[in-house]
Design an enzyme around this catalytic site. Structure first.
Site, PDB file in Angstrom:
ATOM      1  NE  ARG A  76      10.688   2.705  -0.480  1.00 40.51           N
ATOM      2  CZ  ARG A  76      11.633   2.959   0.240  1.00 40.51           C
ATOM      3  NH1 ARG A  76      12.479   4.246   0.781  1.00 40.51           N
ATOM      4  NH2 ARG A  76      12.585   1.596   0.961  1.00 40.51           N
ATOM      5  CB  CYS A  84       0.889   5.237   8.995  1.00 37.00           C
ATOM      6  SG  CYS A  84       0.699   6.612   8.306  1.00 37.00           S
ATOM      7  N   PRO A 103       1.194  -1.302   0.205  1.00 36.26           N
ATOM      8  CG  PRO A 103       0.185  -1.002   1.916  1.00 36.26           C
ATOM      9  CD  PRO A 103       1.412  -1.345   1.062  1.00 36.26           C
ATOM     10  CG  ASN A 142       7.249  -3.787   2.870  1.00 34.83           C
ATOM     11  OD1 ASN A 142       7.420  -2.834   3.752  1.00 34.83           O
ATOM     12  ND2 ASN A 142       7.420  -3.123   2.103  1.00 34.83           N
ATOM     13  N   GLY A 143      10.771  -3.786   2.397  1.00 36.93           N
ATOM     14  CA  GLY A 143      11.654  -2.938   2.742  1.00 36.93           C
ATOM     15  C   GLY A 143      12.917  -3.270   1.810  1.00 36.93           C
TER      16      GLY A 143
HETATM   17  C1  LIG Z   1       4.456   7.760  -0.252  1.00 44.55           C
HETATM   18  C2  LIG Z   1       4.238   6.197   0.805  1.00 44.55           C
HETATM   19  C3  LIG Z   1       3.120   6.144   0.733  1.00 44.55           C
HETATM   20  C4  LIG Z   1       3.041   5.025   2.106  1.00 44.55           C
HETATM   21  N1  LIG Z   1       1.706   4.573   2.382  1.00 44.55           N
HETATM   22  C5  LIG Z   1       0.964   3.578   2.898  1.00 44.55           C
HETATM   23  C6  LIG Z   1      -0.076   3.441   3.972  1.00 44.55           C
HETATM   24  O1  LIG Z   1      -0.916   3.748   2.760  1.00 44.55           O
HETATM   25  N2  LIG Z   1       0.087   1.931   3.862  1.00 44.55           N
HETATM   26  C7  LIG Z   1       0.811   1.057   4.808  1.00 44.55           C
HETATM   27  O2  LIG Z   1       0.692   0.335   5.113  1.00 44.55           O
HETATM   28  N3  LIG Z   1       2.309   1.730   3.995  1.00 44.55           N
HETATM   29  C8  LIG Z   1       2.542   3.184   3.486  1.00 44.55           C
HETATM   30  N4  LIG Z   1       3.833   2.620   3.026  1.00 44.55           N
HETATM   31  C9  LIG Z   1       5.044   2.035   3.395  1.00 44.55           C
HETATM   32  C10 LIG Z   1       5.199   0.957   2.003  1.00 44.55           C
HETATM   33  O3  LIG Z   1       4.070   0.108   2.245  1.00 44.55           O
HETATM   34  C11 LIG Z   1       6.199   0.492   2.342  1.00 44.55           C
HETATM   35  O4  LIG Z   1       6.243  -0.425   3.552  1.00 44.55           O
HETATM   36  C12 LIG Z   1       7.159   0.897   2.432  1.00 44.55           C
HETATM   37  O5  LIG Z   1       8.076   1.784   1.608  1.00 44.55           O
HETATM   38  C13 LIG Z   1       8.901   0.006   3.073  1.00 44.55           C
HETATM   39  O6  LIG Z   1       8.468  -0.583   0.748  1.00 44.55           O
HETATM   40  P1  LIG Z   1       9.835  -0.353  -0.005  1.00 44.55           P
HETATM   41  O7  LIG Z   1      11.171  -0.721   0.040  1.00 44.55           O
HETATM   42  O8  LIG Z   1       9.171  -1.907  -0.263  1.00 44.55           O
HETATM   43  O9  LIG Z   1       9.375   0.314  -0.403  1.00 44.55           O
HETATM   44  C14 LIG Z   1       4.101   4.157   1.951  1.00 44.55           C
HETATM   45  C15 LIG Z   1       5.534   3.722   1.732  1.00 44.55           C
HETATM   46  C16 LIG Z   1       5.933   5.441   0.572  1.00 44.55           C
HETATM   47  C17 LIG Z   1       7.367   5.598   0.570  1.00 44.55           C
END
Ligand SMILES: Cc1cc2nc3c(=O)[nH]c(=O)nc-3n(C[C@H](O)[C@H](O)[C@H](O)COP(=O)(O)O)c2cc1C
Length: 325
Positions: free
Chosen positions: A227, A102, A17, A202-203
């Site tokens: 991302r 969040c 998300p 995740n991450g």
């Molecule tokens: C702009 C932005 C908005 C996000 N919105 C949510 C959200 O609505 N709900 C949620 O659980 N995580 C949210 N996240 C976190 C992501 O779901 C994810 O946990 C985080 O980006 C790490 O994963 P990645 O390294 O693959 O991006 C958001 C992240 C970003 C950068």
């Protein structure tokens, strides 16, 4: 493949998300490219949902092609969380997901999101009430803890399991770290070792190699990508190719540019009018990363004062900078 009760997640790759990005249109686009076994809605305010705010309700829209679809809710009032969970179940969601990760101030200040990681009695109350309110599978998304000195993901896992949560997604950063440094995959591995329910890691998965490494190093059941998929919507498909030992799909500049144009046109047509241009600028910014002269394109998209001007900039760019195949 793994299962969250009777919901099959196949392939075991999940679109994270991402508020402001992973709306129904983006989720449909990613699903259409292949490899994605589960999509999750942007976080939906349970205050907005239960007070019937139009803008909040808009976030709960999805189409059949997205299934299985998980709806993520956030808040700190257990009654409103339970009522909202029942609402998203009635809307046809396959899974309801509670946001306990969040880090955004507005969310944390009201006691929701990652603030729940430092108030386990409240988290427990919320999970129990939501559990009672729905029949569909219930999942939880967390960070590793509030800060480095209070990493408590395993403790949170135990509370979640005892209260009927059926899958846990963990982003390997604390709330205080926001998005700095590197995600800690050790804590993801530790949670997986301790878990009786499926765990999604995740991450920092930005390439097909990263996804394979996360599976290998942590033993998780699924990998969630945020991302990395914004600028490269093919990433999940490419991860799946790699995991299945197939050649990884190579995306040409022309394909990427065409995707960007079609997708932006759809956003322009279907997003709510006042927000459409802003949304197109944001999405155009991500999708144009890595394109030749992308910075120039971004500047022109950003300066557009109308949807027509925006597309004028995109068309001019495609004609000048992207070779026909
Ligand atoms: C702009 C932005 C908005 C996000 N919105 C949510 C959200 O609505 N709900 C949620 O659980 N995580 C949210 N996240 C976190 C992501 O779901 C994810 O946990 C985080 O980006 C790490 O994963 P990645 O390294 O693959 O991006 C958001 C992240 C970003 C950068």
């Amino acid at each position: 493949m793994f299962k969250i009760r009777d919901v099959t997640i196949d392939p075991p790759l999940v679109l994270a998300p991402v508020a402001g990005h992973t709306d129904s249109l983006f989720r449909q686009a990613v699903k259409g490219l292949g490899g994605c076994g589960l999509v999750v809605s942007e976080l939906v305010s349970t205050e907005g949902l239960t007070r019937r705010h139009d803008r909040t309700h808009h976030l709960t829209r999805f189409v059949e092609a997205e299934r299985p679809v998980s709806m993520q809710i956030f808040g700190s009032d257990s009654g409103r969380m339970a009522e909202s969970a029942a609402m998203v179940e009635a809307m046809g969601a396959d899974i309801v997901d509670i946001n306990a990760g969040c880090p955004v101030k507005k969310v944390v200040r009201q006691g929701g999101g990652s603030s729940l990681l430092r108030d386990l009695p409240l988290l427990e109350k919320i999970i129990k009430e939501v559990r009672k309110a729905v029949r569909i599978p219930l999942t939880l998304k967390i960070r590793s803890g509030w800060d480095r000195s209070s990493i408590n993901a395993v403790e949170v896992l135990k509370v979640a399991e005892d209260c009927g949560v059926e899958c846990l997604a963990i982003h390997g950063r604390t709330r205080s770290e926001l998005f700095s440094g590197r995600a800690d995959w050790e804590i993801i591995a530790k949670v997986k070792r301790e878990a009786r329910i499926p765990v999604i890691g995740n991450g920092d998965v930005f390439s097909p190699g990263d996804a394979s490494r996360m599976f290998r190093e942590t033993g998780v059941d699924g990998v969630m990508i945020g991302r990395g998929a914004l600028g490269n919507p093919w990433l999940i498909r490419q991860c799946w190719d790699h995991l299945s030992a197939r050649p990884v799909a190579v995306i040409s500049l022309k394909q990427k540019a065409d995707f960007m144009k079609k997708f932006l046109e759809r956003v322009g047509r279907e997003a709510p009018a006042p927000a459409a241009l802003g949304k197109m600028k944001k999405i155009g910014g991500y999708l144009s990363r890595g394109l030749p002269q992308g910075a120039g394109l971004r500047a022109r998209m950003h300066g557009a004062r109308s949807i027509e001007e925006f597309f004028g900039a995109v068309e001019a760019y495609l004609a000048d900078s992207i070779p026909a195949e």
